[in-house]
Motif scaffolding. Structure first.
Motif, PDB file in Angstrom:
ATOM      1  N   ASN A   1       0.824  -1.209   0.000  1.00  0.00           N
ATOM      2  CA  ASN A   1       0.000   0.000   0.000  1.00  0.00           C
ATOM      3  C   ASN A   1       0.858   1.260   0.000  1.00  0.00           C
ATOM      4  O   ASN A   1       0.548   2.232  -0.693  1.00  0.00           O
ATOM      5  CB  ASN A   1      -0.927   0.008   1.223  1.00  0.00           C
ATOM      6  CG  ASN A   1      -2.030  -1.027   1.119  1.00  0.00           C
ATOM      7  OD1 ASN A   1      -2.257  -1.604   0.049  1.00  0.00           O
ATOM      8  ND2 ASN A   1      -2.712  -1.291   2.211  1.00  0.00           N
TER       9      ASN A   1
ATOM     10  N   ARG B   1       2.017   2.006  -3.226  1.00  0.00           N
ATOM     11  CA  ARG B   1       0.874   2.279  -4.113  1.00  0.00           C
ATOM     12  C   ARG B   1       0.861   1.332  -5.314  1.00  0.00           C
ATOM     13  O   ARG B   1       0.751   1.732  -6.468  1.00  0.00           O
ATOM     14  CB  ARG B   1       0.901   3.740  -4.575  1.00  0.00           C
ATOM     15  CG  ARG B   1       0.681   4.722  -3.420  1.00  0.00           C
ATOM     16  CD  ARG B   1       0.609   6.163  -3.919  1.00  0.00           C
ATOM     17  NE  ARG B   1       0.184   7.054  -2.841  1.00  0.00           N
ATOM     18  CZ  ARG B   1       1.007   7.676  -1.989  1.00  0.00           C
ATOM     19  NH1 ARG B   1       2.318   7.471  -2.105  1.00  0.00           N
ATOM     20  NH2 ARG B   1       0.553   8.472  -1.055  1.00  0.00           N
TER      21      ARG B   1
ATOM     22  N   SER C   1      -7.066   0.830   4.354  1.00  0.00           N
ATOM     23  CA  SER C   1      -8.342   0.152   4.151  1.00  0.00           C
ATOM     24  C   SER C   1      -8.682  -0.710   5.357  1.00  0.00           C
ATOM     25  O   SER C   1      -7.828  -1.001   6.203  1.00  0.00           O
ATOM     26  CB  SER C   1      -8.282  -0.725   2.901  1.00  0.00           C
ATOM     27  OG  SER C   1      -7.365  -1.794   3.100  1.00  0.00           O
TER      28      SER C   1
ATOM     29  N   THR D   1      -6.473  -3.884   5.399  1.00  0.00           N
ATOM     30  CA  THR D   1      -5.106  -3.652   5.869  1.00  0.00           C
ATOM     31  C   THR D   1      -5.080  -3.386   7.362  1.00  0.00           C
ATOM     32  O   THR D   1      -4.234  -3.922   8.087  1.00  0.00           O
ATOM     33  CB  THR D   1      -4.476  -2.473   5.104  1.00  0.00           C
ATOM     34  OG1 THR D   1      -4.483  -2.755   3.703  1.00  0.00           O
ATOM     35  CG2 THR D   1      -3.043  -2.237   5.554  1.00  0.00           C
TER      36      THR D   1
END
Length: 476
Positions: free
Chosen positions: A177, A180, A284, A287
């Motif tokens: 994450n 990205r 999120s 996560t």
């Protein structure tokens, strides 16, 4: 961490010197020879120089990772000083406002011309925001550097240790994450895959995948990162890596382009929480759930190797996570296979002077051994557990303690580092020793003899200094 402070006031210098030491390497630049001489005589690291000149900062070896504090007493313009600091390459710049200069209007005017500069009032020095902001800025700079380095890679591998646990899996997801990237461009992989029941269940419930990686396939990736592990774990397979993020003690013998190793942290997921927050990446629910579960399991719900930063990360992630899903993942921990090894340890193990030792014999999987060590640490009057077993001709020794009676990592290093690999934290550690090397040093063994031998080593180790019997506290 290095800090350079540009000051004109003797009192401000002494306050900053007191507040920032010993956590920072602090140097001062002043534009008065008399003040510089007086501060030098008082033991302060200080340089005389013109703060409006770029070469003043170049001579001071300012880098993008140097925190620069500029005093603002409203008696002179800041523009030339800040321009010189910026031209020298500094990126972590703070202005410390004194007196009337601390108004919101003054701060807004400064940000309009220098948007990357952080404005703080002197009153904030005593509440901790300055140190907190320094830490976040350093993390942000570090993360942005490795983000740029990874940005032009077509394929990235996020490599985990063998049989990755929740902390490794969650940290791999978090790093993807931060970079990205998607699962197509950043593979989360492990050389031996995932077979432990609770970790398989975690992957299934969170719809995650850890791909099986072969040593031969490592060259297929443009960049390789490691989380929750360091290259020494893989022997001579990897001696150069692009990024290492880990909470285990730092090991020598490899080269890394970037690394963030914080052994004082209870989990790598805590480090990754700071990385995500530092660059404002949206976390999120999936996560957050993975990372919350990881912090909880790696610290035994804050009963070992946890401190303030782990609590802060847990508190931040909790409202973002699915607590019910975590309860489902935890429900897979006790299996019939594990229960069989718990019973074997109960039947063959010995408890003496608050140390429980057991030899499990041959085991098809390594995870049974640390599981049994954690399980028996819950028993009344048990402060140490030392559990051994053989997996594929390797003696695996897991050590646990309550975290305040000497150091488990020191124990395994003292007795097993010369004949295998050994390391760990104060409260948990592991050694991996070839069976033949173990026999050569300690002789042949059976269940009873092995338990006695482990007890002898523990007794010898613990007798070196008095054991502390005091409540286990979370330390900052």
């Amino acid at each position: 961490m290095r800090c350079l402070a540009v000051c004109q006031d003797d009192l401000v210098v002494r306050m900053l010197d007191e507040i920032l030491l010993p956590g920072f390497e602090v140097e001062f630049i002043v534009d008065s020879r008399t003040l510089a001489r007086r501060l030098h005589d008082a033991g302060v690291t200080v340089t005389f120089g013109d703060p409006r000149r770029t070469d003043t900062y170049l001579k001071a070896d300012v880098t993008p990772g140097t925190c620069v504090i500029v005093e603002d007493n409203a008696r002179r313009s800041l523009k030339r000083i800040l321009e010189a600091v910026r031209d020298a390459g500094a990126t972590l710049v703070y202005v410390l406002g004194l007196g009337a200069a601390t108004t919101a209007k003054r701060a807004d005017e400064l940000r309009a011309e220098f948007p990357d500069v952080v404005y703080l009032s002197i009153s904030e020095l005593f509440g901790g925001p300055l140190l907190t902001e320094f830490s976040r800025s350093l993390t942000r700079a570090r993360v942005q550097q490795y983000q740029r380095y990874f940005s032009d890679a077509d394929r990235v591998l996020i490599l985990l240790h063998h049989e990755p646990d929740p902390d490794a899996i969650a940290s791999g997801l978090a790093l993807r994450n931060v970079l990205r990237r998607t699962k197509a461009t950043a593979i989360i992989g492990a050389i031996q895959g995932v077979t432990r029941p609770e970790n398989v269940r975690m992957l299934k419930l969170l719809d995650l995948q850890v791909e099986a990686i072969t040593p031969a396939s490592l060259h297929e990736f443009d960049r390789i990162a490691m989380v929750d592990v360091q290259p020494h774990y893989f022997g001579e397979l990897i001696d150069r890596i692009d990024l290492v993020i880990d909470h285990h003690p730092e090991q020598p013998g490899y080269t890394a382009v970037f690394k963030d190793i914080r052994p004082e942290y209870g989990s790598t997921s805590t480090i990754m929480t700071e990385h995500l927050r530092a660059v404002d990446v949206n976390i999120s629910e999936r996560t957050a759930t993975a990372m919350l579960y990881a912090i909880k399991s790696d610290t035994l719900f804050f009963n070992r190797q946890a401190n303030r930063v782990d609590l802060e990360a847990f508190s931040y992630l909790y409202p973002l996570a699915d607590a019910q899903l975590i309860r489902k993942m935890e429900g897979a921990e006790l299996t019939r296979e594990r229960l069989a090894y718990v019973m074997k340890a109960y039947q063959n193990g010995t408890l003496f002077d608050q140390v429980f030792c057991a030899y499990l014999g041959a085991s098809p999987r390594e995870d049974f051994i640390p599981y049994v060590a954690d399980f028996f640490l819950q028993l009344e009057d048990v402060r140490w557990t030392i559990i051994a077993g053989v997996v594929n001709e390797t003696m695996v020794i897991s050590v646990r303690n309550l975290g305040y009676s000497k150091n488990a990592g020191e124990f395994v290093r003292r007795y097993f580092a010369e004949i295998g690999s050994a390391g760990g934290h104060r409260a948990m550690a592991k050694a991996l020793v070839p069976v033949q090397a173990f026999r050569n040093k300690y002789g042949d063994f059976n269940a009873d003899g092995m338990s006695r031998r482990l007890h002898e080593l523990a007794e010898q180790f613990l007798a070196d200094a008095p054991r502390e019997h005091k409540p286990h506290l979370l330390t900052s």
